[in-house]
Scaffold this active site. Structure first.
Site, PDB file in Angstrom:
ATOM      1  N   ASP A 147       5.093  13.500   3.834  1.00  0.00           N
ATOM      2  CA  ASP A 147       4.524  12.369   3.080  1.00  0.00           C
ATOM      3  C   ASP A 147       4.968  12.724   1.545  1.00  0.00           C
ATOM      4  O   ASP A 147       4.801  13.814   1.084  1.00  0.00           O
ATOM      5  CB  ASP A 147       3.066  12.360   3.512  1.00  0.00           C
ATOM      6  N   ARG A 197      10.917   6.949   4.525  1.00  0.00           N
ATOM      7  CA  ARG A 197       9.663   5.804   4.895  1.00  0.00           C
ATOM      8  C   ARG A 197       9.529   5.100   3.222  1.00  0.00           C
ATOM      9  O   ARG A 197       9.529   5.752   2.501  1.00  0.00           O
ATOM     10  CB  ARG A 197       8.628   6.322   5.381  1.00  0.00           C
TER      11      ARG A 197
HETATM   12  P1  FDA Z   1      -1.306  -3.950  -0.199  1.00  0.00           P
HETATM   13  O1  FDA Z   1      -2.055  -2.999  -0.538  1.00  0.00           O
HETATM   14  O2  FDA Z   1      -0.560  -5.005  -1.053  1.00  0.00           O
HETATM   15  O3  FDA Z   1      -1.973  -4.582   1.294  1.00  0.00           O
HETATM   16  C1  FDA Z   1      -1.435  -5.802   1.869  1.00  0.00           C
HETATM   17  C2  FDA Z   1      -2.568  -6.386   2.816  1.00  0.00           C
HETATM   18  O4  FDA Z   1      -2.563  -5.387   3.857  1.00  0.00           O
HETATM   19  C3  FDA Z   1      -3.751  -6.652   2.023  1.00  0.00           C
HETATM   20  O5  FDA Z   1      -4.025  -7.882   1.661  1.00  0.00           O
HETATM   21  C4  FDA Z   1      -4.539  -6.359   3.478  1.00  0.00           C
HETATM   22  O6  FDA Z   1      -4.371  -7.473   4.179  1.00  0.00           O
HETATM   23  C5  FDA Z   1      -4.041  -5.417   3.966  1.00  0.00           C
HETATM   24  N1  FDA Z   1      -4.492  -4.028   3.811  1.00  0.00           N
HETATM   25  C6  FDA Z   1      -3.652  -3.123   2.937  1.00  0.00           C
HETATM   26  N2  FDA Z   1      -4.560  -1.933   2.882  1.00  0.00           N
HETATM   27  C7  FDA Z   1      -5.746  -2.318   3.391  1.00  0.00           C
HETATM   28  C8  FDA Z   1      -6.959  -1.525   3.984  1.00  0.00           C
HETATM   29  N3  FDA Z   1      -6.980  -0.272   3.491  1.00  0.00           N
HETATM   30  N4  FDA Z   1      -7.956  -2.163   4.575  1.00  0.00           N
HETATM   31  C9  FDA Z   1      -7.783  -3.239   5.138  1.00  0.00           C
HETATM   32  N5  FDA Z   1      -6.533  -3.988   5.192  1.00  0.00           N
HETATM   33  C10 FDA Z   1      -5.515  -3.367   4.223  1.00  0.00           C
HETATM   34  N6  FDA Z   1       1.218   6.164   0.196  1.00  0.00           N
HETATM   35  C11 FDA Z   1       1.863   7.181  -0.520  1.00  0.00           C
HETATM   36  O7  FDA Z   1       1.639   7.356  -1.685  1.00  0.00           O
HETATM   37  N7  FDA Z   1       2.511   8.403   0.372  1.00  0.00           N
HETATM   38  C12 FDA Z   1       2.776   8.348   1.643  1.00  0.00           C
HETATM   39  O8  FDA Z   1       3.240   9.315   2.167  1.00  0.00           O
HETATM   40  C13 FDA Z   1       2.176   7.073   2.327  1.00  0.00           C
HETATM   41  N8  FDA Z   1       2.444   7.087   3.692  1.00  0.00           N
HETATM   42  C14 FDA Z   1       2.199   6.008   4.564  1.00  0.00           C
HETATM   43  C15 FDA Z   1       2.430   5.604   5.705  1.00  0.00           C
HETATM   44  C16 FDA Z   1       2.439   4.422   6.212  1.00  0.00           C
HETATM   45  C17 FDA Z   1       2.685   4.291   7.695  1.00  0.00           C
HETATM   46  C18 FDA Z   1       1.613   3.425   5.673  1.00  0.00           C
HETATM   47  C19 FDA Z   1       1.338   2.109   6.219  1.00  0.00           C
HETATM   48  C20 FDA Z   1       1.138   3.529   4.219  1.00  0.00           C
HETATM   49  C21 FDA Z   1       1.370   4.855   3.552  1.00  0.00           C
HETATM   50  N9  FDA Z   1       1.079   5.142   2.390  1.00  0.00           N
HETATM   51  C22 FDA Z   1       1.548   6.218   1.718  1.00  0.00           C
HETATM   52  C23 FDA Z   1       0.118   4.033   1.619  1.00  0.00           C
HETATM   53  C24 FDA Z   1       0.856   2.804   0.838  1.00  0.00           C
HETATM   54  O9  FDA Z   1       1.461   3.584  -0.134  1.00  0.00           O
HETATM   55  C25 FDA Z   1      -0.018   1.863   0.619  1.00  0.00           C
HETATM   56  O10 FDA Z   1      -1.212   2.613  -0.335  1.00  0.00           O
HETATM   57  C26 FDA Z   1      -0.647   1.155   1.656  1.00  0.00           C
HETATM   58  O11 FDA Z   1       0.151   0.994   2.682  1.00  0.00           O
HETATM   59  C27 FDA Z   1      -1.475  -0.131   1.077  1.00  0.00           C
HETATM   60  O12 FDA Z   1      -0.069  -0.949   0.704  1.00  0.00           O
HETATM   61  P2  FDA Z   1       0.494  -2.239   1.685  1.00  0.00           P
HETATM   62  O13 FDA Z   1       1.815  -2.050   1.430  1.00  0.00           O
HETATM   63  O14 FDA Z   1      -0.239  -2.327   2.924  1.00  0.00           O
HETATM   64  O15 FDA Z   1       0.163  -3.447   0.541  1.00  0.00           O
END
Ligand code: FDA
Length: 320
Positions: A147, A197
């Site tokens: 990660d 990723r």
């Molecule tokens: P965004 O935050 O813009 O959210 C888009 C939409 O997704 C929201 O409008 C909502 O509908 C839904 N959503 C998102 N988060 C939600 C929540 N907490 N509760 C409810 N709904 C939610 N980061 C990092 O810095 N290092 C890493 O190694 C990883 N590893 C990682 C693995 C995997 C499999 C995922 C999915 C994410 C990570 N992350 C991460 C976290 C990543 O950086 C980010 O903070 C989150 O994925 C939230 O961003 P989104 O891409 O979902 O978009």
């Protein structure tokens, strides 16, 4: 929205807030929505439910920034316990010579953190622990994802993964679209064919290193993801952002990219509807399943992504 995020991350780090959330039973349901449980048994149970649906899993033992070598060694021992447990599991499928493009991919891998391997205690020490974990995984045909953490660790993480990857091709890492440097890291991953990723990034980063506007982070995400889809070794597109996913699905169709040559990844408990519909449409979906008792920092990052969740906590604070 970046301001709210920063307030939530800072507020939740305060002692009294932390104590309240950690200790109050009122928040348990919210915590359990994002975290599979305290034990590896809990995590395996949650994983089986995901695997039964035809999705795959990455297990995450929660914890970061070990304070001593002993703590890091204990985390390493948990990592190897996880791998051994997976290897013995009847549901585990792996391939010692994975051909990701042909659709062979481990269905239950693990994600680890270098600061949990002891990076704060020293690079050599952490590298040794990371290698020990990888040699167990390699013998089982499994894969270990590193990660990505706060930006003070990015360069060290990239360099260490690159070095270790020469001996253990069964490892990869993560790139974060909020960092200015990430387009270069995407090219790095493509050149070295190291599995990455892509995420938006979950830490609080300043304007010296990271985009501050959500629109910029999203824009960078889409362009990096497209580049990875075009040329990378089995990239993982990790997001719950439906708009971005739709745009990328369109791109995959338009460019005739094999739907099995990459995977979508989402966090346990978030947008399960989207996880299921993607699978139905023939995309691969991996669910990141976190477990362990050091869930607090992970939990607050999830709160910060969705202010509605924190509003719930604030309201209950005032209700007493
Ligand atoms: P965004 O935050 O813009 O959210 C888009 C939409 O997704 C929201 O409008 C909502 O509908 C839904 N959503 C998102 N988060 C939600 C929540 N907490 N509760 C409810 N709904 C939610 N980061 C990092 O810095 N290092 C890493 O190694 C990883 N590893 C990682 C693995 C995997 C499999 C995922 C999915 C994410 C990570 N992350 C991460 C976290 C990543 O950086 C980010 O903070 C989150 O994925 C939230 O961003 P989104 O891409 O979902 O978009």
């Amino acid at each position: 929205s970046m301001l709210t995020r920063s307030l939530i991350l800072k507020g939740s780090a305060l002692g009294p807030v932390q104590r309240l959330i950690r200790e109050s039973r009122m928040f348990r349901p919210l915590v359990r929505r994002f975290i599979a449980g305290d034990s590896l048994d809990d995590a395996m149970e949650a994983s089986h439910a995901v695997l039964a649906k035809g999705q795959t899993v990455s297990l995450d033992y929660l914890g970061e920034n070990t304070k001593s070598e002993a703590e890091a060694l204990s985390a390493k021992s948990t990592y190897t316990t996880m791998l051994n447990r997976i290897a013995q599991d009847a549901a585990f499928k792996c391939s010692t010579a994975p051909d990701y493009k042909a659709g062979e991919v481990e269905n239950l891998n693990i994600s680890i953190k270098l600061t949990q391997c002891g990076l704060d205690q020293g690079d050599d020490f952490a590298e040794k622990n990371y290698r020990d974990v990888l040699s167990v995984a390699a013998a089982q045909g499994n894969f270990v994802r590193v990660d990505m953490e706060a930006s003070e660790y990015t360069e060290r993480t990239i360099k260490m993964v690159e070095k270790v990857h020469q001996d253990f091709p069964n490892t990869g890492t993560v790139v974060q679209s909020y960092l200015y440097r990430t387009p270069d890291d995407v090219e790095w991953a493509i050149e070295k064919q190291i599995r990455v990723r892509i995420v938006k990034g979950a830490y609080l980063e300043g304007p010296k290193v990271a985009h501050q506007e959500k629109s910029k982070v999203d824009e960078a995400y889409v362009s990096c993801a497209k580049r990875l889809l075009d040329s990378a070794n089995y990239p993982a597109i990790a997001t719950q952002d439906e708009k971005i996913i739709l745009e990328l699905n369109r791109y995959v169709g338009e460019k005739n990219i094999d739907r099995k040559s990459f995977e979508y990844q989402m966090l346990y408990g978030i947008r399960r509807d989207l996880q299921d519909s993607l699978l139905k449409e023939g995309y691969r979906v991996r669910v990141y399943v976190p477990f362990g008792d050091s869930w607090y920092p992970y939990f607050t990052r999830r709160l910060a992504e969705r202010p509605a969740n924190s509003l719930f906590i604030l309201k209950s604070l005032f209700r007493g």
